[in-house]
Design a protein around this motif. Structure first.
Motif, PDB file in Angstrom:
ATOM      1  N   ARG A 106       3.945   4.916  -1.141  1.00  0.00           N
ATOM      2  CA  ARG A 106       3.998   3.893  -2.198  1.00  0.00           C
ATOM      3  C   ARG A 106       2.907   2.839  -2.034  1.00  0.00           C
ATOM      4  O   ARG A 106       2.626   2.075  -2.937  1.00  0.00           O
ATOM      5  CB  ARG A 106       5.377   3.257  -2.266  1.00  0.00           C
ATOM      6  CG  ARG A 106       5.724   2.397  -1.097  1.00  0.00           C
ATOM      7  CD  ARG A 106       7.118   1.855  -1.252  1.00  0.00           C
ATOM      8  NE  ARG A 106       7.433   0.997  -0.139  1.00  0.00           N
ATOM      9  CZ  ARG A 106       8.375   0.115  -0.163  1.00  0.00           C
ATOM     10  NH1 ARG A 106       9.120  -0.016  -1.237  1.00  0.00           N
ATOM     11  NH2 ARG A 106       8.613  -0.644   0.874  1.00  0.00           N
ATOM     12  N   TYR A 107       2.284   2.786  -0.865  1.00  0.00           N
ATOM     13  CA  TYR A 107       1.178   1.850  -0.629  1.00  0.00           C
ATOM     14  C   TYR A 107      -0.167   2.473  -0.963  1.00  0.00           C
ATOM     15  O   TYR A 107      -1.202   1.824  -0.838  1.00  0.00           O
ATOM     16  CB  TYR A 107       1.182   1.392   0.836  1.00  0.00           C
ATOM     17  CG  TYR A 107       2.468   0.706   1.218  1.00  0.00           C
ATOM     18  CD1 TYR A 107       2.695  -0.612   0.863  1.00  0.00           C
ATOM     19  CD2 TYR A 107       3.461   1.392   1.895  1.00  0.00           C
ATOM     20  CE1 TYR A 107       3.885  -1.241   1.181  1.00  0.00           C
ATOM     21  CE2 TYR A 107       4.657   0.773   2.230  1.00  0.00           C
ATOM     22  CZ  TYR A 107       4.859  -0.533   1.864  1.00  0.00           C
ATOM     23  OH  TYR A 107       6.045  -1.152   2.188  1.00  0.00           O
ATOM     24  N   GLU A 108      -0.143   3.728  -1.376  1.00  0.00           N
ATOM     25  CA  GLU A 108      -1.395   4.452  -1.638  1.00  0.00           C
ATOM     26  C   GLU A 108      -1.933   4.065  -3.009  1.00  0.00           C
ATOM     27  O   GLU A 108      -1.531   4.595  -4.036  1.00  0.00           O
ATOM     28  CB  GLU A 108      -1.135   5.963  -1.563  1.00  0.00           C
ATOM     29  CG  GLU A 108      -2.383   6.789  -1.674  1.00  0.00           C
ATOM     30  CD  GLU A 108      -2.105   8.261  -1.455  1.00  0.00           C
ATOM     31  OE1 GLU A 108      -2.975   8.927  -0.901  1.00  0.00           O
ATOM     32  OE2 GLU A 108      -1.029   8.732  -1.840  1.00  0.00           O
ATOM     33  N   LYS A 109      -2.840   3.115  -2.988  1.00  0.00           N
ATOM     34  CA  LYS A 109      -3.508   2.706  -4.221  1.00  0.00           C
ATOM     35  C   LYS A 109      -4.804   2.006  -3.849  1.00  0.00           C
ATOM     36  O   LYS A 109      -4.823   1.159  -2.971  1.00  0.00           O
ATOM     37  CB  LYS A 109      -2.614   1.810  -5.073  1.00  0.00           C
ATOM     38  CG  LYS A 109      -2.058   0.613  -4.342  1.00  0.00           C
ATOM     39  CD  LYS A 109      -1.094  -0.161  -5.234  1.00  0.00           C
ATOM     40  CE  LYS A 109      -0.501  -1.319  -4.477  1.00  0.00           C
ATOM     41  NZ  LYS A 109       0.731  -1.032  -3.806  1.00  0.00           N
ATOM     42  N   GLY A 110      -5.858   2.414  -4.451  1.00  0.00           N
ATOM     43  CA  GLY A 110      -7.144   1.760  -4.235  1.00  0.00           C
ATOM     44  C   GLY A 110      -7.689   1.866  -2.829  1.00  0.00           C
ATOM     45  O   GLY A 110      -8.434   2.776  -2.517  1.00  0.00           O
ATOM     46  N   GLU A 140      -5.359   5.452   1.415  1.00  0.00           N
ATOM     47  CA  GLU A 140      -5.192   6.868   1.082  1.00  0.00           C
ATOM     48  C   GLU A 140      -4.382   7.527   2.194  1.00  0.00           C
ATOM     49  O   GLU A 140      -4.665   7.339   3.377  1.00  0.00           O
ATOM     50  CB  GLU A 140      -6.552   7.540   0.947  1.00  0.00           C
ATOM     51  CG  GLU A 140      -6.467   8.892   0.306  1.00  0.00           C
ATOM     52  CD  GLU A 140      -7.836   9.425  -0.081  1.00  0.00           C
ATOM     53  OE1 GLU A 140      -8.019  10.642   0.023  1.00  0.00           O
ATOM     54  OE2 GLU A 140      -8.703   8.630  -0.472  1.00  0.00           O
TER      55      GLU A 140
END
Length: 122
Positions: A54-58, A61
């Motif tokens: 859920r922390y995978e953004k911008g 990765e």
């Protein structure tokens, strides 16, 4: 001058010692630092990876390794996973890579396998 090496940190400990909690804290507070994450679990379903994704953004990765411990049966898979995550980010390199080992992972064995893997790729 050669390309700078990306630091790799191993998070290890027995089951229930807070490895995933520590990783989640790092990702919640990464403050603009581009981080590549590899989550290893010996189970068929990688629960820790699901919690971290859920922390995978911008800037973050995540990739996962399951069904084996990266200090023994899946040692080559860890080296390959880190190489792949670094190659995928060629246009925006990671500033740090964090590897969360399974609860049974032995960091010394991973370090030894890593050194052998680096020698073989020269």
């Amino acid at each position: 001058v050669g390309k700078a090496k990306t630091p790799v940190t191993l998070i290890c400990g027995f089951l229930g010692t807070g490895k995933t909690t520590l990783l989640k804290h790092l990702l919640e507070n990464q403050d603009g630092v581009r981080i590549g994450v590899v989550v290893n679990d010996v189970a068929a379903v990688n629960i820790d990876s699901q919690l971290v994704r859920r922390y995978e953004k911008g800037l973050v990765e995540v990739t996962e390794l399951q069904n084996g411990c990266v200090c023994c049966s899946s040692a080559d898979d860890l080296f390959t996973a880190v190489q792949n995550i670094v190659m995928r980010s060629a246009d925006q390199p990671f500033e740090h890579i964090v590897v969360e080992l399974s609860g049974i992972g032995e960091p010394e064995a991973v370090k030894k396998n890593w050194a052998i893997g680096l020698e073989c790729t020269l």
